[in-house]
Write an enzyme that holds these catalytic residues in place. Structure first.
Site, PDB file in Angstrom:
ATOM      1  N   ASP A 164      10.198   5.308  -9.976  1.00  0.00           N
ATOM      2  CA  ASP A 164       9.764   5.993 -11.195  1.00  0.00           C
ATOM      3  C   ASP A 164      10.550   7.280 -11.438  1.00  0.00           C
ATOM      4  OD1 ASP A 164       7.913   3.995 -11.585  1.00  0.00           O
ATOM      5  OD2 ASP A 164       6.261   5.092 -10.640  1.00  0.00           O
ATOM      6  N   SER A 194       0.805  -1.217   0.000  1.00  0.00           N
ATOM      7  CA  SER A 194       0.000   0.000   0.000  1.00  0.00           C
ATOM      8  C   SER A 194       0.844   1.276   0.000  1.00  0.00           C
ATOM      9  CB  SER A 194      -0.953  -0.041   1.206  1.00  0.00           C
ATOM     10  OG  SER A 194      -2.014   0.841   1.041  1.00  0.00           O
ATOM     11  N   LYS A 215      -1.049  -4.215  -3.143  1.00  0.00           N
ATOM     12  CA  LYS A 215      -2.314  -3.616  -2.709  1.00  0.00           C
ATOM     13  C   LYS A 215      -2.429  -2.208  -3.283  1.00  0.00           C
ATOM     14  CE  LYS A 215      -4.881  -1.867   1.224  1.00  0.00           C
ATOM     15  NZ  LYS A 215      -4.892  -0.481   0.710  1.00  0.00           N
TER      16      LYS A 215
END
Length: 730
Positions: A494, A483, A508
């Site tokens: 990224d 999460s 999740k």
């Protein structure tokens, strides 16, 4: 878990829409005719109350109308709820008979109708039959202890019966439990040859099990069923009873309001097991470890409630309370007899910070060509935040980001060359904290995208241009990193800001909102239920608990700034480690009710670095170390052994064979442990010698620091394409 701040505008709007529906619905729940409960002789015959009926219907309405995953509450879902409920009660088929399951079959397709009207009689009937069987089997086991046992036969005890059919008859079930008693007794006999004493020890253990089941209440049954109901919809929509809601919010904030004492239970007494330095219990100088709490009174004059024999969570509900209020305890000191007169200790409750459960730092040193490289490791157990302090405008509210910022500043002062963020077993927490923490390592830009149930996409950004740390960075994750951890590690990956190490994360990708049901249920109902709780002998809330509990409702789905969801797939590390956690047993992709993976448009963002050219060199160095690493070899052996033992379903009941097996296992375990210790530069231990406290045998954490050291010391031609958004801060 991932949670939004509870006062978002969308949630306020949801409450407004839901309020009128609830005013009418809750009233109907109070007056709607439901079938009479079926009494089950031989059980404690627990029955639902009005509070649980109201909550059940309320939760059903909220899930039906506002859950992100639109799941109709119909017969198909009813069957899933039923199967989950039975599995949660008796997964290994050790208690219920085939005839019980046949009897329950009539409820498979009606549980959806039950929750819609708040009828819990069917659910409680199933539980009471289960409890009846549980009590019968434990009493049968106690009676078996009068028998003579033979431990030289070639028999086996099947302890995992989950894949076997339900036991057909009571006679067959008696045989199952006879084998269990024999196994329990043999286990004791291997450690102590006095069979009479072993039988007495086992009898006390079984009697304690009966005592514990006698303390179960209707809230326990309700919590169990609500888990089955909400998880049938999706794995992360959860209902918490008032006491469980209080514990959840303590976990989220890493703070509580109370006296600062860790409690346990021993022989029906609430025992003080630890005292938080600087808390009210510590300041009083009148409490000690192993003292017994026998009574609790509210304020200076409130009547004492005797808590001997109480469940610990009920006693805790009385002891905790709002900061600034007074609580009085009746204490039997450790040295006093049970017949002594208790002493009275008065304390003012305070806010207690749980430092042991907050982010921590350490420094590991590595050698490179005679030069010492210092790597700071920050372990982050969760993305926590004190919502109440945050909403009140307190700039010093407790949070993950605030704690980590302080730790980073400290590590910079100590001259570290790089930082590893250890996010293993970090199951998530506050969405806001995931964004804020990412902002400590990047200048500005989007961190995560959130899509609501009506397909509105919002980009959550870091708008603070300051950077707390701009030096070499790695993030260590594992299968239980989930999460908010996946938002943080995904954003770091990224942006090209750091190297991700470890195993594929949990996967999740959903967002929950914590809804205090007291705030959406009529105040008149709330007050009436609270008064009934007092009359029924339940602990009355002191300000730390709600009346109706809390619903964590899935309201959105999050996406990385690349547009990819982390559902099922999680975050894939740049350099992968072997997984000690079984990947096929744990993870979003193992949850039948989980949402699917999908993709949306990418955000507009600029990478600050690119590890493409450097990763092959780092992987090569890592692989070379692992090929010659004793610790790595032992880790792979541990994984193989875990898988082997996990597949075992039975154990021998022949004393000679079992003793031989146990002795061999213990000898091998000691040898294996010592091999691992020596590989980590620690001394071997002799049989029976206790392990020194605070030893660090975490091979993977050490290797994470080594990989970051490799990066720091690589030839600049490999690293000159990796930027950090600002000058190196080492």
């Amino acid at each position: 878990m991932l949670y939004l701040i509870p006062d978002l505008k969308s949630v306020k709007d949801m409450f407004k829409k839901f309020y009128l529906l609830l005013v009418v619905g809750a009233a109907l729940a109070c007056h709607a005719a439901t079938p009479k409960p079926i009494k089950v002789a031989g059980s404690n015959d627990l029955q639902p109350d009005e509070q649980e009926s109201i909550v059940c219907k309320t939760v059903a309405d909220l899930i039906t109308n506002y859950n992100y995953k639109k799941v109709p509450l119909n017969d198909s879902l009813s069957e899933v709820i039923y199967d989950r409920y039975i599995k949660m009660l008796d997964e290994s088929h050790n208690y219920l008979l085939a005839s019980d399951i046949a009897d329950f079959a009539k409820y498979r397709d009606v549980l959806d109708d039950d929750v819609k009207i708040g009828n819990l009689n069917d659910v409680f009937y199933i539980f009471n039959v289960y409890q009846k069987r549980y009590i019968e089997h434990i009493k049968y086991s106690i009676a078996q202890l009068d028998k003579t046992f033979e431990f030289d036969k070639d028999e086996k005890f099947v302890y995992d019966r989950a894949t076997l059919p339900w036991v057909a008859s009571q006679t067959d079930m008696d045989n199952v439990w006879s084998m269990r008693v024999k196994y329990d007794l043999l286990n004791l006999k291997l450690a102590n040859a006095d069979l009479a004493k072993d039988k007495e020890t086992l009898k006390k253990r079984y009697e304690n099990l009966l005592s514990q089941t006698d303390k179960l209440n209707n809230q326990d049954v309700f919590q169990l069923f609500m888990d089955a109901f909400t998880n049938a919809v999706d794995p992360h929509t959860n209902y918490f009873t008032p006491s469980n809601a209080a514990n959840f919010n303590i976990d989220m904030s890493r703070q509580l309001e109370g006296i600062g004492a860790g409690l346990n239970i021993d022989n029906d007494y609430i025992i003080i097991k630890s005292i938080v330095p600087g808390g009210p219990a510590d300041k009083s100088k009148q409490l000690g470890v192993d003292d017994r709490i026998v009574g609790v009174g509210q304020g200076k004059t409130g009547e004492f409630q005797n808590v001997i024999g109480w469940r610990i969570e009920n006693a805790i509900a009385l002891i905790r309370g709002t900061k600034g209020t007074i609580v009085r305890l009746e204490i039997l000191p450790k040295s006093s007899s049970v017949s002594s007169k208790p002493k009275i200790v008065e304390m003012v409750r305070e806010k207690i910070i749980l430092k042991d459960e907050s982010a921590k730092k350490e420094i590991k040193t590595y050698n490179y060509n005679g030069k010492t490289i210092k790597i700071g490791v920050i372990s982050v157990p969760a993305f926590y935040i004190d919502f109440n302090d945050y909403k009140s405008g307190n700039p010093n509210y407790k949070s993950t980001t605030h704690d980590v910022k302080i730790l980073i500043d400290s590590l910079k002062q100590e001259g570290v060359d790089g930082i590893v963020m250890d996010m293993r077993e970090n199951g998530g927490g506050s969405l806001m904290e995931a964004i804020e923490l990412t902002g400590l390592f990047i200048k500005t830009g989007p961190v995560v995208q959130v899509r609501s149930s009506n397909d509105q996409i919002e980009q959550d950004k870091d708008d603070d241009p300051s950077i707390a740390y701009s030096g070499p960075l790695a993030v260590l994750v594992d299968r239980f990193s989930a999460s908010a951890t996946e938002i943080f590690s995904g954003a770091i990956q990224d942006y090209g800001r750091g190297i991700i190490l470890g195993t594929q994360t949990y996967g999740k990708g959903s967002v929950q909102n914590a809804i205090d049901l007291d705030k959406v249920i009529q105040s008149s109902l709330r007050e009436r239920i609270a008064s009934l709780m007092g009359k029924n002998g339940k602990p009355v809330s002191t300000g730390s608990q709600s009346v109706f509990g809390q619903l964590n409702l899935t309201i959105a789905k999050f996406y990385r700034i690349t547009g990819n969801s982390t559902q099922h797939k999680g975050v894939m590390p740049d350099i992968q480690f072997p997984s000690v956690i079984p990947m096929d047993k744990y993870g979003e992709d193992t949850e039948p009710s989980a949402m699917p993976f999908d993709v949306i448009a990418k955000s507009d963002y600029s990478r600050v670095g690119d590890f493409t050219s450097v990763l092959p060199q780092l992987k090569t160095l890592h692989d070379q170390r692992m090929a010659n690493s004793a610790s790595y070899k032992y880790l792979m052996e541990d994984i193989a052994n875990f898988k082997k033992h996990d597949e075992e379903k039975s154990i021998v009941l022949n004393e000679e064979q079992l003793k031989k097996q146990r002795d061999a296992d213990e000898k091998k375990s000691l040898a294996d442990d010592n091999e691992r210790r020596v590989a980590m530069g620690l001394p071997a231990l002799k049989a029976g010698q206790p392990k020194p406290r605070n030893e660090d045998l975490d091979f993977l954490k050490k290797e994470a620091g080594q990989i970051l050291t490799d990066y720091i010391t690589l030839d600049p031609k490999y690293t000159n394409t990796v930027g950090t958004g600002s000058p190196a801060n080492k």
